[in-house]
Scaffold this motif. Structure first.
Motif, PDB file in Angstrom:
ATOM      1  N   ILE A 125       0.842  -1.200   0.000  1.00  0.00           N
ATOM      2  CA  ILE A 125       0.000   0.000   0.000  1.00  0.00           C
ATOM      3  C   ILE A 125       0.880   1.254   0.000  1.00  0.00           C
ATOM      4  O   ILE A 125       0.618   2.209  -0.739  1.00  0.00           O
ATOM      5  CB  ILE A 125      -0.974   0.005   1.198  1.00  0.00           C
ATOM      6  N   SER A 126       1.937   1.244   0.790  1.00  0.00           N
ATOM      7  CA  SER A 126       2.872   2.386   0.816  1.00  0.00           C
ATOM      8  C   SER A 126       3.523   2.591  -0.546  1.00  0.00           C
ATOM      9  O   SER A 126       3.681   3.726  -1.013  1.00  0.00           O
ATOM     10  CB  SER A 126       3.949   2.179   1.873  1.00  0.00           C
ATOM     11  N   GLU A 127       3.904   1.495  -1.184  1.00  0.00           N
ATOM     12  CA  GLU A 127       4.515   1.582  -2.516  1.00  0.00           C
ATOM     13  C   GLU A 127       3.522   2.161  -3.523  1.00  0.00           C
ATOM     14  O   GLU A 127       3.884   3.004  -4.350  1.00  0.00           O
ATOM     15  CB  GLU A 127       4.958   0.187  -2.959  1.00  0.00           C
ATOM     16  N   ILE A 128       2.278   1.740  -3.449  1.00  0.00           N
ATOM     17  CA  ILE A 128       1.235   2.261  -4.345  1.00  0.00           C
ATOM     18  C   ILE A 128       1.043   3.759  -4.114  1.00  0.00           C
ATOM     19  O   ILE A 128       0.985   4.541  -5.068  1.00  0.00           O
ATOM     20  CB  ILE A 128      -0.089   1.496  -4.148  1.00  0.00           C
ATOM     21  N   GLU A 129       0.956   4.166  -2.843  1.00  0.00           N
ATOM     22  CA  GLU A 129       0.784   5.590  -2.520  1.00  0.00           C
ATOM     23  C   GLU A 129       1.932   6.442  -3.068  1.00  0.00           C
ATOM     24  O   GLU A 129       1.720   7.546  -3.547  1.00  0.00           O
ATOM     25  CB  GLU A 129       0.696   5.788  -1.004  1.00  0.00           C
ATOM     26  N   GLU A 130       3.141   5.901  -2.958  1.00  0.00           N
ATOM     27  CA  GLU A 130       4.325   6.618  -3.424  1.00  0.00           C
ATOM     28  C   GLU A 130       4.370   6.729  -4.945  1.00  0.00           C
ATOM     29  O   GLU A 130       4.672   7.777  -5.510  1.00  0.00           O
ATOM     30  CB  GLU A 130       5.577   5.870  -2.948  1.00  0.00           C
ATOM     31  N   LYS A 131       4.055   5.637  -5.600  1.00  0.00           N
ATOM     32  CA  LYS A 131       4.203   5.550  -7.044  1.00  0.00           C
ATOM     33  C   LYS A 131       3.060   6.205  -7.812  1.00  0.00           C
ATOM     34  O   LYS A 131       3.270   6.762  -8.887  1.00  0.00           O
ATOM     35  CB  LYS A 131       4.310   4.078  -7.448  1.00  0.00           C
ATOM     36  N   TYR A 132       1.843   6.135  -7.275  1.00  0.00           N
ATOM     37  CA  TYR A 132       0.668   6.636  -7.984  1.00  0.00           C
ATOM     38  C   TYR A 132       0.007   7.746  -7.169  1.00  0.00           C
ATOM     39  O   TYR A 132      -0.875   7.506  -6.355  1.00  0.00           O
ATOM     40  CB  TYR A 132      -0.327   5.499  -8.237  1.00  0.00           C
ATOM     41  N   LYS A 133       0.439   8.960  -7.406  1.00  0.00           N
ATOM     42  CA  LYS A 133      -0.078  10.112  -6.659  1.00  0.00           C
ATOM     43  C   LYS A 133      -1.486  10.491  -7.103  1.00  0.00           C
ATOM     44  O   LYS A 133      -2.264  11.048  -6.342  1.00  0.00           O
ATOM     45  CB  LYS A 133       0.854  11.317  -6.825  1.00  0.00           C
ATOM     46  N   ASP A 134      -1.819  10.212  -8.355  1.00  0.00           N
ATOM     47  CA  ASP A 134      -3.131  10.551  -8.910  1.00  0.00           C
ATOM     48  C   ASP A 134      -3.749   9.317  -9.560  1.00  0.00           C
ATOM     49  O   ASP A 134      -3.040   8.398  -9.965  1.00  0.00           O
ATOM     50  CB  ASP A 134      -2.999  11.651  -9.972  1.00  0.00           C
ATOM     51  N   ALA A 189      -6.001  14.307   2.557  1.00  0.00           N
ATOM     52  CA  ALA A 189      -5.021  15.009   3.386  1.00  0.00           C
ATOM     53  C   ALA A 189      -5.052  14.540   4.844  1.00  0.00           C
ATOM     54  O   ALA A 189      -4.024  14.499   5.508  1.00  0.00           O
ATOM     55  CB  ALA A 189      -5.268  16.517   3.320  1.00  0.00           C
ATOM     56  N   HIS A 190      -6.225  14.169   5.334  1.00  0.00           N
ATOM     57  CA  HIS A 190      -6.362  13.741   6.735  1.00  0.00           C
ATOM     58  C   HIS A 190      -6.318  12.230   6.895  1.00  0.00           C
ATOM     59  O   HIS A 190      -6.660  11.710   7.953  1.00  0.00           O
ATOM     60  CB  HIS A 190      -7.656  14.295   7.337  1.00  0.00           C
ATOM     61  N   GLY A 191      -5.935  11.529   5.845  1.00  0.00           N
ATOM     62  CA  GLY A 191      -5.827  10.077   5.917  1.00  0.00           C
ATOM     63  C   GLY A 191      -6.820   9.374   5.018  1.00  0.00           C
ATOM     64  O   GLY A 191      -7.572  10.019   4.278  1.00  0.00           O
ATOM     65  N   PRO A 192      -6.839   8.045   5.080  1.00  0.00           N
ATOM     66  CA  PRO A 192      -7.712   7.262   4.212  1.00  0.00           C
ATOM     67  C   PRO A 192      -9.192   7.494   4.535  1.00  0.00           C
ATOM     68  O   PRO A 192      -9.585   7.587   5.693  1.00  0.00           O
ATOM     69  CB  PRO A 192      -7.330   5.816   4.528  1.00  0.00           C
ATOM     70  N   LEU A 193      -9.998   7.572   3.475  1.00  0.00           N
ATOM     71  CA  LEU A 193     -11.441   7.759   3.601  1.00  0.00           C
ATOM     72  C   LEU A 193     -12.124   6.598   2.891  1.00  0.00           C
ATOM     73  O   LEU A 193     -11.878   6.352   1.703  1.00  0.00           O
ATOM     74  CB  LEU A 193     -11.858   9.084   2.970  1.00  0.00           C
ATOM     75  N   LEU A 194     -12.980   5.869   3.592  1.00  0.00           N
ATOM     76  CA  LEU A 194     -13.718   4.760   3.015  1.00  0.00           C
ATOM     77  C   LEU A 194     -14.877   5.302   2.190  1.00  0.00           C
ATOM     78  O   LEU A 194     -15.793   5.922   2.719  1.00  0.00           O
ATOM     79  CB  LEU A 194     -14.242   3.840   4.121  1.00  0.00           C
ATOM     80  N   ASP A 195     -14.822   5.108   0.871  1.00  0.00           N
ATOM     81  CA  ASP A 195     -15.882   5.572  -0.018  1.00  0.00           C
ATOM     82  C   ASP A 195     -16.968   4.516  -0.205  1.00  0.00           C
ATOM     83  O   ASP A 195     -18.140   4.843  -0.314  1.00  0.00           O
ATOM     84  CB  ASP A 195     -15.311   5.946  -1.388  1.00  0.00           C
ATOM     85  N   SER A 196     -16.577   3.251  -0.296  1.00  0.00           N
ATOM     86  CA  SER A 196     -17.574   2.181  -0.409  1.00  0.00           C
ATOM     87  C   SER A 196     -16.988   0.896   0.153  1.00  0.00           C
ATOM     88  O   SER A 196     -15.776   0.686   0.129  1.00  0.00           O
ATOM     89  CB  SER A 196     -18.019   1.984  -1.859  1.00  0.00           C
ATOM     90  N   LEU A 197     -17.876   0.060   0.649  1.00  0.00           N
ATOM     91  CA  LEU A 197     -17.465  -1.199   1.272  1.00  0.00           C
ATOM     92  C   LEU A 197     -18.317  -2.340   0.719  1.00  0.00           C
ATOM     93  O   LEU A 197     -19.545  -2.324   0.826  1.00  0.00           O
ATOM     94  CB  LEU A 197     -17.638  -1.127   2.794  1.00  0.00           C
ATOM     95  N   GLY A 198     -17.672  -3.291   0.107  1.00  0.00           N
ATOM     96  CA  GLY A 198     -18.347  -4.505  -0.324  1.00  0.00           C
ATOM     97  C   GLY A 198     -19.401  -4.343  -1.402  1.00  0.00           C
ATOM     98  O   GLY A 198     -20.361  -5.104  -1.445  1.00  0.00           O
TER      99      GLY A 198
END
Length: 107
Positions: A29-38, A83-92
């Motif tokens: 997940i950290s690698e994804i965040e670093e590599k794909y900013k948008d 900016a304030h961290g991960p936000l859950l948009d949808s679940l399941g």
């Protein structure tokens, strides 16, 4: 059978604890965040791993991943990194599946 009641620190036979899964997955997940900013990134995995990742991102006790998040097979959950961290948009979400598939046992 302790892995059923406290999976964070007790693995199933020849398996990993939830803490071990979270540790391994958090590197990705950290690698994804670093590599794909948008844009969007699709992560595909077993439902237990997805639930553990979501618990880690949302600050939910890893040992409760089965009790706190119900994610069915072939579902889609979406997290947005804000900016304030991960936000859950949808679940399941399973609206993408054909109605016949939704009626099958185990899905």
């Amino acid at each position: 059978m302790r892995w059923l009641t406290e999976p964070a620190w007790n693995p199933p036979t020849e398996g990993e604890t939830a803490v071990q899964v979270a540790s391994r997955a958090s590197l990705i997940i950290s690698e994804i965040e670093e590599k794909y900013k948008d844009g969007n990134v699709l992560v595909v995995s077993h439902k237990a791993t997805i639930r553990i990742i979501l618990c880690g991102l949302l600050g939910i006790d890893l040992g409760r991943y089965r009790d706190r998040l119900n994610i069915l097979v072939a579902s889609v959950s979406m997290i947005r990194f804000e900016a304030h961290g991960p936000l859950l948009d949808s679940l399941g979400d399973r609206t993408h599946l054909d109605r016949r598939l939704l009626k099958l046992m185990g899905t």
